[in-house]
Design a protein around this motif. Structure first.
Motif, PDB file in Angstrom:
ATOM      1  N   LYS A  91      57.208 -55.995  22.399  1.00  0.00           N
ATOM      2  CA  LYS A  91      57.790 -56.985  21.477  1.00  0.00           C
ATOM      3  C   LYS A  91      56.838 -58.157  21.283  1.00  0.00           C
ATOM      4  CE  LYS A  91      62.828 -56.713  21.776  1.00  0.00           C
ATOM      5  NZ  LYS A  91      63.964 -57.371  22.453  1.00  0.00           N
ATOM      6  N   GLY A  94      54.394 -57.557  18.731  1.00  0.00           N
ATOM      7  CA  GLY A  94      54.912 -57.413  17.374  1.00  0.00           C
ATOM      8  C   GLY A  94      55.507 -56.049  17.059  1.00  0.00           C
ATOM      9  N   TYR A  95      55.832 -55.259  18.104  1.00  0.00           N
ATOM     10  CA  TYR A  95      56.409 -53.932  17.870  1.00  0.00           C
ATOM     11  C   TYR A  95      57.934 -54.004  17.762  1.00  0.00           C
ATOM     12  CZ  TYR A  95      52.018 -51.506  18.825  1.00  0.00           C
ATOM     13  OH  TYR A  95      50.734 -51.034  18.758  1.00  0.00           O
ATOM     14  N   GLN A  96      58.499 -53.081  16.997  1.00  0.00           N
ATOM     15  CA  GLN A  96      59.949 -52.937  16.913  1.00  0.00           C
ATOM     16  C   GLN A  96      60.359 -51.672  17.673  1.00  0.00           C
ATOM     17  OE1 GLN A  96      59.980 -53.209  12.487  1.00  0.00           O
ATOM     18  NE2 GLN A  96      61.723 -54.558  12.844  1.00  0.00           N
ATOM     19  N   VAL A  97      61.593 -51.654  18.167  1.00  0.00           N
ATOM     20  CA  VAL A  97      62.067 -50.519  18.959  1.00  0.00           C
ATOM     21  C   VAL A  97      62.952 -49.625  18.096  1.00  0.00           C
ATOM     22  CG1 VAL A  97      63.270 -49.816  21.069  1.00  0.00           C
ATOM     23  CG2 VAL A  97      62.103 -52.028  20.976  1.00  0.00           C
ATOM     24  N   ALA A  98      62.680 -48.313  18.130  1.00  0.00           N
ATOM     25  CA  ALA A  98      63.512 -47.372  17.370  1.00  0.00           C
ATOM     26  C   ALA A  98      64.095 -46.317  18.311  1.00  0.00           C
ATOM     27  CB  ALA A  98      62.668 -46.688  16.293  1.00  0.00           C
ATOM     28  N   THR A 113      60.567 -46.208   6.052  1.00  0.00           N
ATOM     29  CA  THR A 113      60.023 -47.557   5.925  1.00  0.00           C
ATOM     30  C   THR A 113      58.666 -47.451   5.246  1.00  0.00           C
ATOM     31  OG1 THR A 113      59.095 -47.295   8.131  1.00  0.00           O
ATOM     32  CG2 THR A 113      61.137 -48.524   7.998  1.00  0.00           C
ATOM     33  N   ARG A 138      54.678 -51.282  13.192  1.00  0.00           N
ATOM     34  CA  ARG A 138      54.393 -51.278  14.643  1.00  0.00           C
ATOM     35  C   ARG A 138      55.707 -50.894  15.327  1.00  0.00           C
ATOM     36  NH1 ARG A 138      50.878 -54.671  12.747  1.00  0.00           N
ATOM     37  NH2 ARG A 138      48.892 -55.099  13.783  1.00  0.00           N
ATOM     38  N   ILE A 139      55.735 -49.672  15.852  1.00  0.00           N
ATOM     39  CA  ILE A 139      57.006 -49.121  16.330  1.00  0.00           C
ATOM     40  C   ILE A 139      56.837 -48.528  17.735  1.00  0.00           C
ATOM     41  CG2 ILE A 139      58.792 -47.363  15.881  1.00  0.00           C
ATOM     42  CD1 ILE A 139      58.755 -49.270  13.586  1.00  0.00           C
TER      43      ILE A 139
END
Ligand SMILES: [Zn+2]
Length: 341
Positions: free
Chosen positions: A117, A120-124, A184, A189-190
């Motif tokens: 995080k 700058g990553y998002q969590v999926a 998306t 950034r995932i």
């Protein structure tokens, strides 16, 4: 004397019933039935009675004595039970409750999510039951590709609704790559943490059900050094600054070029053990630059966009961080093991 006995009994029962503590009860007992007690002195007169009255009064005396003694017992019980209801020692130490904590795997997962995080990553999250297309096809694994052999998959029976092998338990969290890219648009950034399944021979460093953390970044002008920097930063944060990492060139269908990340085995400090198969190094993270075919499968132009992808063997990272020498300890419910971490 008969009258005297009856009156004594009446007085005694009355007094006993009014006493509220054991000490006073004991005193009264002595006053009545003690060596010089009222009742004791009275029965001493028995011997002076005329002979014909003795049996009758004797019987009465015994009866009265029994009744008085029983009254003492009853009153004592009454005092004891009422005192235990109303009083307890609040300073008595209690029984400390057993406090649990997060499973070591959850601890590492939470830390990893925090680290990503910050970057700058998002969590999926995604399905564990997956199609062959997202798990293999979209990731540049053609049907007859030999790399499929390294990921023996568990097929699900769909009773003729799909062709055999079409619906499987996902073998890698990478299965989410194209799913996310389709929904998306870059830059992305995932990370995708989750459970994966393979038809594996279980040993100290392999399980048939294990956790991975997939990650990928897509942007303009992303290079392999961005990948190396990210892996180096994250692994040192999560396992420790003093770890040794090395990268080796390898081939995975979904990346070009592909790299494998090895970490010096912490279970044996590189000397060689059953966990690292005597090599001193443990494979922890396949990675590489996302193959143009994968971007194309998700309708992203590989000329405009580049990206890297990596997959942390989460279960393996946990054992490394805590110096465990067997992956199977993570699914052992024995609290004597879990409470150490
Ligand atoms: Zn080792």
């Amino acid at each position: 004397m008969e009258q005297e006995l009856i009156e004594l009994k009446k007085r005694a029962l009355d007094k006993i019933s009014k006493i509220a503590d054991n000490k006073s009860l004991k005193e009264l007992f002595l006053d009545l039935l003690g060596k010089n007690g009222e009742f004791t002195l009275l029965i001493k007169k028995l011997k002076n009675l005329p002979k014909d009255q003795k049996p009758k009064i004797g019987q009465l005396t015994n009866k009265v004595k029994q009744e008085i003694e029983q009254a003492f017992i009853d009153q004592e019980n009454k005092i004891d039970s009422s005192s235990s209801d109303q009083w307890f020692d609040v300073t008595t130490p209690g029984i400390p409750p057993v406090v649990g904590h997060l499973h070591p795997q959850t601890q590492v997962l939470v830390d990893l999510i925090e680290i990503f995080k910050e970057l700058g990553y998002q969590v999926a999250d995604g399905p564990e039951i997956e199609t062959d297309w997202y798990n293999f096809g979209s990731l540049n694994f053609p049907k007859d590709h030999p790399a499929r052999d390294t990921q023996q998959s568990l097929h699900l029976e769909t009773h003729g609704k799909t062709s055999p092998g079409e619906i499987i338990m996902r073998t890698q969290t990478s299965a989410m790559q194209v799913r996310i890219m389709e929904k998306t648009s870059p830059p992305l950034r995932i990370i995708v943490p989750g459970k994966t399944y393979r038809y594996e021979q279980v040993d100290a460093s392999h399980g048939f059900e294990f956790w991975q953390l997939e990650g990928f970044a897509i942007d303009r002008n992303i290079t392999l050094t961005d990948l190396f920097g990210t892996i180096n930063y994250v692994l040192k944060k999560i396992i420790g600054e003093n770890i040794n990492i090395r990268f080796a060139c390898t081939n995975f269908p979904f990346v070009e070029p592909g790299v494998d990340t090895y970490m010096q085995c912490l279970a044996c400090s590189g000397r060689g053990c059953s966990f690292c198969k005597k090599s001193g190094w443990s494979e922890i993270m396949p990675a590489g630059m996302i193959h143009p075919n994968v971007l194309t499968a998700a309708r992203i132009d590989p000329v405009k966009w580049q990206g890297f992808a990596f997959c942390i063997g989460l279960s393996r990272a946990v054992t490394m961080r805590f110096g465990m020498d067997d992956l199977r300890l993570l699914v052992n419910p024995d609290l004597r093991i879990l409470s150490q971490f």
